[in-house]
Design a protein around this motif. Sequence first.
Motif, PDB file in Angstrom:
ATOM      1  N   TYR A  92      25.437  42.243  42.600  1.00  0.00           N
ATOM      2  CA  TYR A  92      26.518  43.108  42.105  1.00  0.00           C
ATOM      3  C   TYR A  92      27.842  42.427  42.411  1.00  0.00           C
ATOM      4  O   TYR A  92      28.171  42.160  43.571  1.00  0.00           O
ATOM      5  CB  TYR A  92      26.498  44.487  42.753  1.00  0.00           C
ATOM      6  N   ASP A  94      31.785  42.940  41.982  1.00  0.00           N
ATOM      7  CA  ASP A  94      32.838  43.902  41.701  1.00  0.00           C
ATOM      8  C   ASP A  94      33.982  43.203  40.965  1.00  0.00           C
ATOM      9  O   ASP A  94      34.644  42.321  41.521  1.00  0.00           O
ATOM     10  CB  ASP A  94      33.334  44.491  43.031  1.00  0.00           C
ATOM     11  N   SER A  96      36.545  45.001  39.514  1.00  0.00           N
ATOM     12  CA  SER A  96      37.586  46.005  39.335  1.00  0.00           C
ATOM     13  C   SER A  96      38.960  45.363  39.502  1.00  0.00           C
ATOM     14  O   SER A  96      39.092  44.206  39.934  1.00  0.00           O
ATOM     15  CB  SER A  96      37.408  47.144  40.342  1.00  0.00           C
ATOM     16  N   THR A 130      27.881  44.158  36.844  1.00  0.00           N
ATOM     17  CA  THR A 130      29.332  44.224  37.005  1.00  0.00           C
ATOM     18  C   THR A 130      29.782  45.644  36.695  1.00  0.00           C
ATOM     19  O   THR A 130      28.967  46.503  36.360  1.00  0.00           O
ATOM     20  CB  THR A 130      30.044  43.229  36.072  1.00  0.00           C
ATOM     21  N   ASN A 131      31.065  45.890  36.776  1.00  0.00           N
ATOM     22  CA  ASN A 131      31.571  47.234  36.497  1.00  0.00           C
ATOM     23  C   ASN A 131      31.462  47.603  35.027  1.00  0.00           C
ATOM     24  O   ASN A 131      31.597  48.775  34.664  1.00  0.00           O
ATOM     25  CB  ASN A 131      33.028  47.350  36.946  1.00  0.00           C
ATOM     26  N   THR A 132      31.205  46.620  34.183  1.00  0.00           N
ATOM     27  CA  THR A 132      31.154  46.882  32.747  1.00  0.00           C
ATOM     28  C   THR A 132      29.794  46.648  32.115  1.00  0.00           C
ATOM     29  O   THR A 132      29.468  47.272  31.112  1.00  0.00           O
ATOM     30  CB  THR A 132      32.189  46.005  32.011  1.00  0.00           C
ATOM     31  N   GLU A 156      35.832  51.665  37.053  1.00  0.00           N
ATOM     32  CA  GLU A 156      35.368  51.699  38.432  1.00  0.00           C
ATOM     33  C   GLU A 156      33.882  52.048  38.447  1.00  0.00           C
ATOM     34  O   GLU A 156      33.437  52.914  37.711  1.00  0.00           O
ATOM     35  CB  GLU A 156      36.154  52.742  39.230  1.00  0.00           C
ATOM     36  N   LEU A 157      33.141  51.376  39.304  1.00  0.00           N
ATOM     37  CA  LEU A 157      31.710  51.649  39.451  1.00  0.00           C
ATOM     38  C   LEU A 157      31.467  52.155  40.866  1.00  0.00           C
ATOM     39  O   LEU A 157      31.724  51.443  41.843  1.00  0.00           O
ATOM     40  CB  LEU A 157      30.889  50.388  39.188  1.00  0.00           C
ATOM     41  N   SER A 184      31.927  42.618  46.943  1.00  0.00           N
ATOM     42  CA  SER A 184      32.960  43.585  46.584  1.00  0.00           C
ATOM     43  C   SER A 184      34.031  43.614  47.668  1.00  0.00           C
ATOM     44  O   SER A 184      33.836  43.084  48.774  1.00  0.00           O
ATOM     45  CB  SER A 184      32.340  44.977  46.411  1.00  0.00           C
ATOM     46  N   GLU A 582      43.118  52.449  42.250  1.00  0.00           N
ATOM     47  CA  GLU A 582      42.904  51.021  42.451  1.00  0.00           C
ATOM     48  C   GLU A 582      44.014  50.382  43.280  1.00  0.00           C
ATOM     49  O   GLU A 582      43.868  49.251  43.750  1.00  0.00           O
ATOM     50  CB  GLU A 582      42.807  50.316  41.098  1.00  0.00           C
TER      51      GLU A 582
END
Length: 646
Positions: A92, A94, A96, A130-132, A156-157, A184, A582
């Motif tokens: 994972y 991050d 963001s 990823t977040n997307t 945001e995840l 992250s 954020e």
Amino acid sequence: MQFKNPEVLYFLALLIIPILVHLFQLQRFVKVPFTNVAFLQKLQKETRKSSRIKKWLILATRLLLFFAILLAFSQPYFSNKNSNKKQHNFIYLDNSLSTNTKGKKGNLLKIAAQEIIENTDSKNVYSLLTNTNFYKDISKDELKNVLLKLENTAIELDLETVLLKIGQENKTKTNTLNKNILISDFQNTYRKKFTNVTPVFSAIKLEASLKSNLSIDSVFINNKNNDNFTVNVIIKNQGSKKDNLPIALFNGDNLISKQSFPIEKDTDKTIQFTVKNTPEFLGKVELSFSDTFSFDNTYYFTLNNNQKTRVLAIGNDATFLNKIYTKEEFEFTNYSPQNINYNTIQKQQLIVLNELENIPEILLKSLVNFSKNGGSIVIIPNEKTDISSYNIFLKKLNLGKIEPQKKDTLKITNINYKHPIFKNVFSKKVSNFQYPTVQTHYPILTNISKIVSFENNSPFISQLANSNTYYISSALNKNNSNFLNSPLIVPVFYNFGKMSIQYPKLAYRIHQENKIEIETQISKDEILAISNANNSFIPMQQTFQNKVVITTKEQPLKAGFYKILKDDIKIKDIAFNYPKEESLLHFLDLNTLKEQHKNITISSSIEEVFEKINKNNEVHWLWKWFLALAIVSLFLEILILKFYKP
């Protein structure tokens, strides 16, 4: 030592065959006449002894040959893992907005992506979240292509979602060694999100070099008059005191005003700009300061000074409504029941039925259509109300039934502070105030949301079945109630008007659900689009008779100004900004987390994690050595047969 093909070792039992052959091999002797028998007897003894040694040497080399060949085919190796199991690495990363900042080596996201590329093994399988997006079971080359194109996003995840995804993926993997890696900054993450059932994973924390941040939190407008208005910019400082900070206000690309200001440590401050009225204002506030995050130093907003809410009152004298619905913010019209202009009803945003004794059939039909098209209605009954006509109206909208009048003096004592009508009205709960009273009231049977209640907890003002219809259970004239003298009268009716249509706000947040009401009429085949110079998309939309409600969440992804278009013609300007969460410098301390959760490993770098993975996955194959041993044993046998003569 482990074996990739251990079943081959069963063939070692066949080594008994050459042993039996050598032990029981029968030799045929040829008789040769010779004169000196005594000499021959001595020579025979010596020859038999040497021959026996040669046979044992040949047997040993052949056994060694077959043994080495069988071990080579079983493919022995030294490793910390089973070679039959695949190595799957769940990563994972991050991406963001908060990872778009400088760390010790450079941009946090770019450096993390580069280190993953450099340290991953091409023999392993990877899944990248990823977040997307989620990329499942990809090779190193595919992983590299994705990482090189990866950009920061406003999406945001939640960490709970990441852990859930890890658990789901691990369950689907069989005969696989899973390694879970979370990379992250762990912003806005709380320890309570980690439990004893959290999947085992290695955590790598991305840390920014700077530990302070200035951000534009929000903007609001006040002091509006015919000449100018005031733009209030709320600045949030996370860090030490700062002086002479430059800030500028633009209308589109035109500079309107510029100033500098100081701000104290860890405080918020409001900066004001006085601006002359213009029909449309595309506001952009820029804060010139180098800090942890740069995306929150610009704030976009739009202002349309021509919009007013249209309110229609039907019924008795509405002097109190005239005072609330002022010309600066509302277009207020009052009709008696005999002089209603039915052509204007569908153009209103709010209709107040002010103490009508009954609802005429033609008005009833117009009100039903008005309500179904999204209009708001406030019902104030008369002391002599014919409830049957009201109940016909409510029945058509499935909003319940008004009961017969009750004559009972009741105090109005309870306020539902959580109802949207009272949003931002009270700074604290009011316990001591002069309670207004009513002499008579009409209870209603339906699913309601109470706004204001009597002392017996029955509703005085309520919202019917989560609709846009509001019901006041008592007449408000002076003979029946003194509620008009209560301070509650103004915020209640003012917000009835303001909530009747959601004009575009100053700005909207990206990746949050936004409902935008646009006053326009479109046909069944027409749609509204949202567009700017770099992006265009068609949002979800619901069409009513005189308006369209647009809902956005997944789009847009970039902050800035956008246009709402109808057939490529601009209807409205709107602005989007990045989520202010954020900008917060709230990060989880992984060291304290490690003390409480044994299934979490904290790593100092990405290189360290993959170095351990690659080291554990190293396989030292031995089959080459056994193959070499087989060749050597074969050469030994040839040498023995050729040069060893008894």
